[in-house]
Design an enzyme around this catalytic site. Structure first.
Site, short mmCIF file in Angstrom:
data_model
loop_
_atom_site.label_atom_id
_atom_site.label_comp_id
_atom_site.label_asym_id
_atom_site.label_seq_id
_atom_site.Cartn_x
_atom_site.Cartn_y
_atom_site.Cartn_z
N LYS A 1 6.07 -23.02 23.60
CA LYS A 1 6.85 -21.61 23.76
C LYS A 1 7.75 -21.64 24.98
O LYS A 1 7.02 -22.09 25.96
CB LYS A 1 6.08 -20.42 23.48
CG LYS A 1 4.96 -20.51 22.27
CD LYS A 1 5.71 -20.02 21.27
CE LYS A 1 4.75 -20.06 20.11
NZ LYS A 1 5.37 -19.93 18.76
N LYS B 1 12.85 -27.52 4.86
CA LYS B 1 14.02 -27.71 5.69
C LYS B 1 14.87 -28.50 5.25
O LYS B 1 14.38 -29.92 4.79
CB LYS B 1 13.82 -27.70 7.03
CG LYS B 1 13.32 -26.63 7.86
CD LYS B 1 13.02 -26.84 9.38
CE LYS B 1 12.42 -25.38 9.89
NZ LYS B 1 13.59 -24.69 10.42
N ASP C 1 -1.65 -23.25 15.40
CA ASP C 1 -0.45 -22.51 14.85
C ASP C 1 0.71 -23.55 14.42
O ASP C 1 1.47 -23.11 13.55
CB ASP C 1 -0.09 -21.52 15.89
CG ASP C 1 1.24 -20.55 15.49
OD1 ASP C 1 0.98 -20.09 14.65
OD2 ASP C 1 2.28 -20.54 16.14
N LYS D 1 1.18 -19.32 5.21
CA LYS D 1 0.15 -19.86 6.55
C LYS D 1 0.06 -18.43 7.26
O LYS D 1 0.47 -17.64 7.22
CB LYS D 1 1.27 -20.84 7.44
CG LYS D 1 2.00 -20.11 8.43
CD LYS D 1 2.53 -21.00 9.55
CE LYS D 1 2.44 -20.25 10.76
NZ LYS D 1 2.78 -21.10 11.91
N HIS E 1 2.86 -27.79 10.84
CA HIS E 1 4.33 -28.17 10.80
C HIS E 1 4.25 -29.51 11.40
O HIS E 1 4.99 -30.44 10.98
CB HIS E 1 5.21 -27.28 11.70
CG HIS E 1 5.15 -25.78 11.35
ND1 HIS E 1 4.93 -25.45 10.06
CD2 HIS E 1 5.11 -24.78 11.99
CE1 HIS E 1 5.23 -24.04 9.88
NE2 HIS E 1 5.26 -23.67 11.30
N ARG F 1 0.69 -1.20 0.05
CA ARG F 1 -0.09 0.17 0.15
C ARG F 1 1.02 1.25 -0.10
O ARG F 1 0.24 2.20 -0.48
CB ARG F 1 -0.80 0.02 1.25
CG ARG F 1 -2.10 -0.55 1.15
CD ARG F 1 -2.96 -0.65 2.21
NE ARG F 1 -2.29 -0.88 3.35
CZ ARG F 1 -2.95 -1.29 4.55
NH1 ARG F 1 -4.34 -1.61 4.60
NH2 ARG F 1 -2.17 -1.93 5.39
P1 NAD Z 1 2.54 -7.48 7.82
O1 NAD Z 1 1.61 -6.81 8.45
O2 NAD Z 1 3.91 -7.12 8.39
O3 NAD Z 1 2.49 -7.00 6.25
C1 NAD Z 1 1.49 -6.93 5.71
C2 NAD Z 1 1.79 -6.44 4.21
O4 NAD Z 1 0.58 -6.32 3.38
C3 NAD Z 1 2.44 -5.03 4.02
O5 NAD Z 1 3.22 -4.85 3.06
C4 NAD Z 1 1.12 -4.10 3.82
O6 NAD Z 1 1.42 -2.98 2.96
C5 NAD Z 1 0.39 -5.20 2.61
N1 NAD Z 1 -1.12 -5.22 2.69
C6 NAD Z 1 -1.96 -4.86 3.76
N2 NAD Z 1 -3.07 -4.66 3.32
C7 NAD Z 1 -3.11 -4.18 2.08
C8 NAD Z 1 -3.84 -3.77 0.99
N3 NAD Z 1 -5.10 -3.47 1.15
N4 NAD Z 1 -3.39 -3.61 -0.46
C9 NAD Z 1 -2.07 -3.84 -0.60
N5 NAD Z 1 -1.20 -4.17 0.37
C10 NAD Z 1 -1.69 -4.46 1.69
O7 NAD Z 1 2.49 -9.01 7.77
P2 NAD Z 1 3.63 -10.19 7.52
O8 NAD Z 1 4.23 -10.41 8.98
O9 NAD Z 1 4.53 -9.67 6.58
O10 NAD Z 1 2.73 -11.47 7.09
C11 NAD Z 1 2.09 -11.40 5.92
C12 NAD Z 1 1.46 -12.96 5.82
O11 NAD Z 1 2.68 -13.88 6.01
C13 NAD Z 1 0.58 -13.20 6.95
O12 NAD Z 1 -0.45 -14.26 6.13
C14 NAD Z 1 1.31 -13.97 8.00
O13 NAD Z 1 0.42 -14.86 8.81
C15 NAD Z 1 2.21 -14.76 7.19
N6 NAD Z 1 3.36 -14.99 7.83
C16 NAD Z 1 4.24 -14.21 8.47
C17 NAD Z 1 5.55 -14.71 8.98
C18 NAD Z 1 6.15 -13.74 9.54
O14 NAD Z 1 7.41 -14.13 9.94
N7 NAD Z 1 5.94 -12.27 9.65
C19 NAD Z 1 5.66 -16.02 9.20
C20 NAD Z 1 4.65 -17.04 8.54
C21 NAD Z 1 3.83 -16.53 7.93
#
Ligand code: NAD
Length: 483
Positions: free
Chosen positions: A330, A182, A235, A148, A240, A51
């Protein structure tokens, strides 16, 4: 040894959520490492979408900061990082609206692999899939990658599958469970299916039981909102631990080919018996050196589990009568993920030894120090008669990798390159995810019962006492959790 890079075709990898935590922490550093390894063809591009109102230069700044923070040793190489940053582009896209899609369509090139990584909340999967399709940005051979959590129960997973299936074929959908990427997980398949030694013993005639442990030392601070509505079963177990269980228990596929492997995994999930209430132990970490779980999630009444131990069984010819004990939590004693196969005791003793205390144990460590060790009973060295002792035959893969240019390929690196290559073997199929939820939902329902309050456990421990009892009551014990 020279590194072995399997070339991939030129690609455009579009990352929705390109400014998010996952992209910054994992995806970009992983791509940089593949770039360093020479696996990104000269024309390959990464197009981040989110965004924020950024241009290419602004996004490259953000990516440079992410690499400085989360990258490995390669971040020190300024020329390499600069060359990698040149591959990055940015388009501001509102994935639930109209903004940015025309620009995205305009930048895509014909005749290169198109992959779209949905690194966003699952609610956005459907809207993105729809727009990619309706605006002709995705083609018949394009791939989408989804993160996920894939649903929080069977109904929501079915909903997500339907929203993707409306616009993409299953062969185009890559559901990530990074555990499958992995190194040791793949080695589990190699050990089982490329050796004469193990497969003949891999059944209820020779195996007493199997333990699967995924222990973490971190708490849930920082993701309390998400975690408190989710818990360890959703979770960790549904995805996993389930994947590890499948790879441990599945029948040999006829070939190492995506659908053949996934068919065998699916059969395992479908053969899992419902888990009895007395075979489920829930825990929650108490206050210690760090705040309690309830403080971490800012919910003083929370009854969400940060630990779960389960005893499950698989109703197949191979596994009848062999319990699989799963546990994850955890703030435990050490960070450790391990599959432990405990073989049966010998039927007859000739050395006067205590048979129960000497068993072969094969353990497959995912982290730390990924590797495999097999505990073998041998004679204790020295005089004093035939005294027996158990010794590990230890194969730590890190030692092997030190000799190989391609040391330590991270799960995300491998999985992203598999997407570009079009190899779905290490990704979950839609029916597999749904079957996993169908098995997990009743467990969650049992745990939601009013009398199922998690037991508190000490930080830095093995979890609650009842988890120990789950095995003790059957004359077994958990393997020590070691970091
Ligand atoms: P985050 O909140 O840090 O990032 C979300 C991203 O989505 C941002 O770039 C935001 O700009 C974008 N976004 C949100 N709404 C939007 C819209 N309407 N239009 C365009 N872009 C939009 O989230 P994250 O931690 O990066 O996680 C992303 C996904 O990955 C989630 O489903 C999360 O569960 C999964 N995930 C994250 C991790 C992690 O380590 N962060 C690990 C496993 C899975």
């Amino acid at each position: 040894m020279a590194s072995r890079i399997i070339p991939v075709d030129t690609f455009d990898l579009v990352i929705f959520g390109g400014t998010g935590d996952l992209a910054r922490r994992k995806i970009l550093p992983s791509l940089l490492r593949r770039f360093r390894a020479g696996q990104m063809p000269p024309g390959a591009r990464i197009i981040a979408c989110a965004r924020a109102a950024l241009d290419d230069a602004g996004y490259r700044d953000l990516a440079a900061r992410s690499i400085a923070e989360f990258g490995g040793a390669e971040r020190e190489d300024a020329d390499l990082v600069a060359a990698f940053l040149d591959r990055l582009h940015y388009i501001a896209v509102d994935v639930t609206g109209d903004g940015g899609w025309a620009e995205l369509a305009a930048i895509m090139r014909p005749d290169v692999v198109r992959a779209f990584y949905f690194s966003v909340r699952p609610e956005l999967f459907g809207p993105i899939a729809e727009r990619l399709h309706l605006r002709d940005i995705a083609e018949d051979e394009s791939r989408i990658v989804v993160e996920k959590p894939f649903g929080r129960d069977l109904a929501s997973a079915q909903g997500l599958n339907a929203s993707l299936a409306a616009h993409f074929e299953e062969r185009q959908i890559y559901r990530i469970d990074h555990y499958l990427g992995k190194e040791t997980v793949q080695n589990l398949m190699a050990v089982r299916f490329a050796n004469m030694l193990f497969e003949p013993l891999w059944n209820n005639h020779y195996i007493d039981h199997i333990q699967i442990t995924v222990a973490e030392t971190v708490g849930v601070a920082g993701r309390g909102n998400y975690y408190d509505g989710t818990g360890a079963i959703r979770d960790m177990v549904q995805n996993h631990l389930m994947q590890l269980l499948c790879l441990t228990a599945m029948e040999p596929p006829a070939q190492f080919e995506a659908d053949m492997v996934r068919d065998e995994k699916l059969k395992v999930i479908r053969a899992l018996r419902p888990v009895a209430p007395e075979d489920i132990v829930l825990g929650q970490y108490a206050a210690g050196a760090d705040p309690s779980y309830r403080d971490d999630v800012a919910n003083p009444e929370s009854s969400t589990e940060s630990f779960v131990a389960l005893r499950c069984t698989i109703g197949t010819w191979r596994w009848a009568g062999v319990p699989f004990y799963l546990r994850t939590g955890k703030r435990m004693k050490a960070r450790s993920s391990e599959i432990t196969v405990v073989f049966q005791q010998l039927g007859h003793r000739i050395f006067g030894e205590d048979l129960a205390s000497h068993r072969n144990v094969l353990s497959i460590r995912l982290q730390p120090n990924d590797g495999i060790d097999l505990r073998v009973t041998v004679k204790e060295r020295g005089p004093g008669g035939m005294r027996l002792v158990d010794m590990p035959l230890d194969l730590t893969f890190a030692d092997m990798e030190a000799d190989q240019g391609e040391a330590g390929v991270d799960a995300y690196e491998r999985l992203i390159m598999d997407v570009i290559r079009g190899d779905q073997t290490l990704f979950m199929r839609g029916d597999e995810v749904e079957a996993a939820w169908a098995w997990t939902d009743p467990i969650v329902a049992i745990c939601a019962g009013h009398d199922r309050i998690p037991q508190f456990y000490e930080q830095g421990s093995n979890g609650p006492d009842d988890a120990l009892m789950l095995l003790h009551r059957e004359g077994r014990r958990w393997r020590e959790i070691k970091g």
